[in-house]
Design an enzyme around this catalytic site. Structure first.
Site, PDB file in Angstrom:
ATOM      1  N   CYS A 229     -40.416 -65.719 -69.033  1.00 19.52           N
ATOM      2  CA  CYS A 229     -40.635 -66.957 -69.780  1.00 19.52           C
ATOM      3  C   CYS A 229     -41.193 -68.085 -68.917  1.00 19.52           C
ATOM      4  CB  CYS A 229     -39.332 -67.377 -70.442  1.00 19.52           C
ATOM      5  SG  CYS A 229     -38.765 -66.096 -71.533  1.00 19.52           S
ATOM      6  N   GLU A 230     -42.324 -67.849 -68.309  1.00 18.60           N
ATOM      7  CA  GLU A 230     -43.037 -68.886 -67.558  1.00 18.60           C
ATOM      8  C   GLU A 230     -44.517 -68.588 -67.666  1.00 18.60           C
ATOM      9  OE1 GLU A 230     -41.862 -70.099 -63.749  1.00 18.60           O
ATOM     10  OE2 GLU A 230     -39.805 -69.385 -63.949  1.00 18.60           O
TER      11      GLU A 230
ATOM     12  N   TYR B 146     -45.313 -56.890 -49.325  1.00 17.82           N
ATOM     13  CA  TYR B 146     -44.885 -58.147 -49.944  1.00 17.82           C
ATOM     14  C   TYR B 146     -44.803 -58.017 -51.472  1.00 17.82           C
ATOM     15  CZ  TYR B 146     -46.174 -59.539 -45.233  1.00 17.82           C
ATOM     16  OH  TYR B 146     -46.287 -59.599 -43.864  1.00 17.82           O
TER      17      TYR B 146
HETATM   18  N1  LLP Z   1     -45.267 -61.257 -37.331  1.00 16.82           N
HETATM   19  C1  LLP Z   1     -44.764 -62.422 -37.770  1.00 16.82           C
HETATM   20  C2  LLP Z   1     -44.022 -63.290 -36.855  1.00 16.82           C
HETATM   21  C3  LLP Z   1     -44.958 -62.804 -39.116  1.00 16.82           C
HETATM   22  O1  LLP Z   1     -44.467 -63.961 -39.557  1.00 16.82           O
HETATM   23  C4  LLP Z   1     -45.683 -61.945 -39.994  1.00 16.82           C
HETATM   24  C5  LLP Z   1     -45.912 -62.317 -41.390  1.00 16.82           C
HETATM   25  C6  LLP Z   1     -46.174 -60.725 -39.479  1.00 16.82           C
HETATM   26  C7  LLP Z   1     -45.947 -60.419 -38.138  1.00 16.82           C
HETATM   27  C8  LLP Z   1     -46.914 -59.744 -40.326  1.00 16.82           C
HETATM   28  O2  LLP Z   1     -48.159 -60.212 -40.670  1.00 16.82           O
HETATM   29  P1  LLP Z   1     -49.173 -59.273 -41.490  1.00 16.82           P
HETATM   30  O3  LLP Z   1     -49.621 -58.143 -40.597  1.00 16.82           O
HETATM   31  O4  LLP Z   1     -48.453 -58.753 -42.661  1.00 16.82           O
HETATM   32  O5  LLP Z   1     -50.290 -60.170 -41.845  1.00 16.82           O
HETATM   33  N2  LLP Z   1     -45.619 -62.981 -48.450  1.00 16.82           N
HETATM   34  C9  LLP Z   1     -46.976 -63.279 -47.998  1.00 16.82           C
HETATM   35  C10 LLP Z   1     -47.186 -62.911 -46.543  1.00 16.82           C
HETATM   36  C11 LLP Z   1     -46.245 -63.600 -45.578  1.00 16.82           C
HETATM   37  C12 LLP Z   1     -46.469 -63.222 -44.147  1.00 16.82           C
HETATM   38  C13 LLP Z   1     -45.468 -63.859 -43.257  1.00 16.82           C
HETATM   39  N3  LLP Z   1     -45.494 -63.419 -41.913  1.00 16.82           N
HETATM   40  C14 LLP Z   1     -47.977 -62.580 -48.916  1.00 16.82           C
HETATM   41  O6  LLP Z   1     -47.561 -61.899 -49.846  1.00 16.82           O
HETATM   42  O7  LLP Z   1     -49.184 -62.723 -48.739  1.00 16.82           O
END
Ligand code: LLP
Length: 431
Positions: free
Chosen positions: A344-345, A373
């Site tokens: 409901c949004e 994610y």
């Molecule tokens: N290392 C650190 C310290 C981080 O904060 C992150 C992601 C990663 C590694 C991994 O990064 P990647 O390889 O996944 O880019 N929920 C968001 C993404 C948040 C990412 C936070 N930090 C989304 O759904 O896009």
């Protein structure tokens, strides 16, 4: 490409996704074990030119035990950001000696747990956190191996909510104070300086911000050497972005990132750490949903599916794009839909004005690139059950998190009962 059509049926590895949907029900996440492993091996091979590299899977992308376990069995380490993630990594078989603990503010109890587990490194983000860690370690008769996560003040050119390397972001030690904080670290009893760390953001689609940040990092490592501080490890943060849209340019490959890292940091003689999350899991997962109804609005047609923002929050939270594919290939006429969930949004919208082959109630669709994610950010808003997860391996599939039950969901709440307080908290001083 994963998933793809074979004889008109959308497949993941050797499994028809419609079979998973009919046996397990929808919504459901499905991951390809082969795709996860292949993505990890691409990083491993890319960084083989820098042989002392530790690939630490950023478990925040997907914390399912089967996922972490699959990567651990290939030798991956883990990047964790909470005691819960640390416990999950250990439980899935990641050796403590390959675990890096990141995160902007670890609490003392979390530090104590990680110290006792014997993790490889704490990435520390502030002076008070450093002092607390020293205190906790000394109190336990242990020493914490640390890297300082520095903030290089580089624009990652990604969505503002996932950019972390600019001076205004809450992350890391401000660039001007880095050398002073290393000096402080050197003087603290419970601390052993081991490395330096950065993470400038997620979903980076160009190498330029990395080049700028690596360059700054290399200069800092040399400046610290002049201060008498030798760093055994350099943590270059998360992995590369992924192509969510079919017609967008391909993101840089791990091999290009490794070449860049070698160019800027290879001569420093330190171990490299990289923490990919999204690029290992994102393309390896889909969220399957059933079309509940198609509703004609005043100006548009709504495809209402049985997955919602509580199952996959990325479109609502980051205006993220996820491709949507019918599980049975269609050649018929295309229509334009707003694809929405039943929550409901109005924010419960997966896609706006999306051209799709025409669908009707009961048809099944897959949201692509949902392995990272996705399930980890799911919740039970609107008292919807937590979405189950399935892993596909060759021509077989297995449930790696079953769908919950309404009894269990409601049973989390307890009847009100007064809490007995033995130690009165100290009264606030009078103003
Ligand atoms: N290392 C650190 C310290 C981080 O904060 C992150 C992601 C990663 C590694 C991994 O990064 P990647 O390889 O996944 O880019 N929920 C968001 C993404 C948040 C990412 C936070 N930090 C989304 O759904 O896009």
């Amino acid at each position: 490409m994963n998933p793809n059509y074979k004889h008109g049926a959308l497949m993941m590895e050797g499994v028809k996704l419609s079979t998973v949907a009919s046996v397990i029900g929808t919504p459901v996440y499905c991951y390809s074990r082969g795709a996860i492993e292949a993505a990890y091996m691409r990083y491993r091979q890319a960084f083989s030119a820098l042989p002392d590299t530790l690939v630490c899977y950023a478990v925040k992308a997907n914390t399912n035990q089967a996922v972490i376990g699959a990567l651990a069995s290939l030798g991956a380490g883990a990047d964790v950001v909470s005691e819960g993630e640390l416990r999950r990594a250990l439980a899935a078989g990641v050796p403590a000696g390959k675990i890096v603990y990141s995160g902007v503010a670890k609490k003392r109890n979390e530090m104590a747990y990680a110290l006792k587990a014997g993790i490889y490194q704490f990435n520390v983000e502030s002076e008070p956190e450093l002092e607390a860690l020293s205190d906790v370690a000394a109190g336990l008769g242990l020493t914490a191996s640390i890297a300082l996560r520095v903030n290089p003040d580089v624009d990652a050119k990604t969505h503002a909510k996932i950019a972390t390397g600019k001076a205004e972001n809450k992350f890391g030690i401000p660039w001007q104070r880095v050398r002073d904080v290393y000096r402080l670290a050197g003087a603290l009893p419970g601390i052993r300086i081991q490395g330096i760390a950065m993470h400038i953001g997620s979903q980076l689609l160009s190498l330029e911000p990395y080049a700028a940040a690596y360059d700054r990092l290399a200069h800092m490592v040399v400046a610290l050497q002049a201060d008498g501080i030798r760093l055994a490890s350099i943590d270059i943060g998360g992995g590369l972005g992924i192509a969510y849209e079919d017609d967008q340019p391909a993101p840089p490959a791990p091999a290009e990132l490794a070449t860049l890292a070698k160019q800027h940091l290879g001569h420093l003689g330190s171990r490299l750490i990289i923490e990919p999350g999204r690029s290992l899991l994102g393309p390896a997962g889909v969220l399957l949903a059933e079309v509940i109804y198609v509703k004609s609005g005043e100006s548009r047609d709504f495809m209402i599916v049985d997955a919602a923002m509580n199952d996959l929050i990325r479109p609502a939270m980051y205006d993220a794009y996820h491709g949507v594919m019918p599980l049975v290939a269609r050649d018929g006429p295309c229509k334009v839909y707003d694809i929405v969930g039943p929550v409901c949004e109005s924010g419960d919208t997966f896609a706006t004005a999306r051209p799709m082959p025409e669908v009707t109630s009961g048809d099944l669709v897959a949201f692509k690139d949902a392995g990272a994610y996705g399930a980890v950010m799911a919740g039970t808003y609107n008292s919807r059950l937590l979405v189950p997860e399935v892993m596909i391996d060759g021509d077989q599939f297995g449930v790696i998190r079953p769908r919950g039950s309404y009894e269990a969901l409601i049973g989390l709440d307890t009847a009100w009962q007064a809490v007995a307080v033995t130690d009165e908290p100290e009264a606030a001083p009078e103003a």
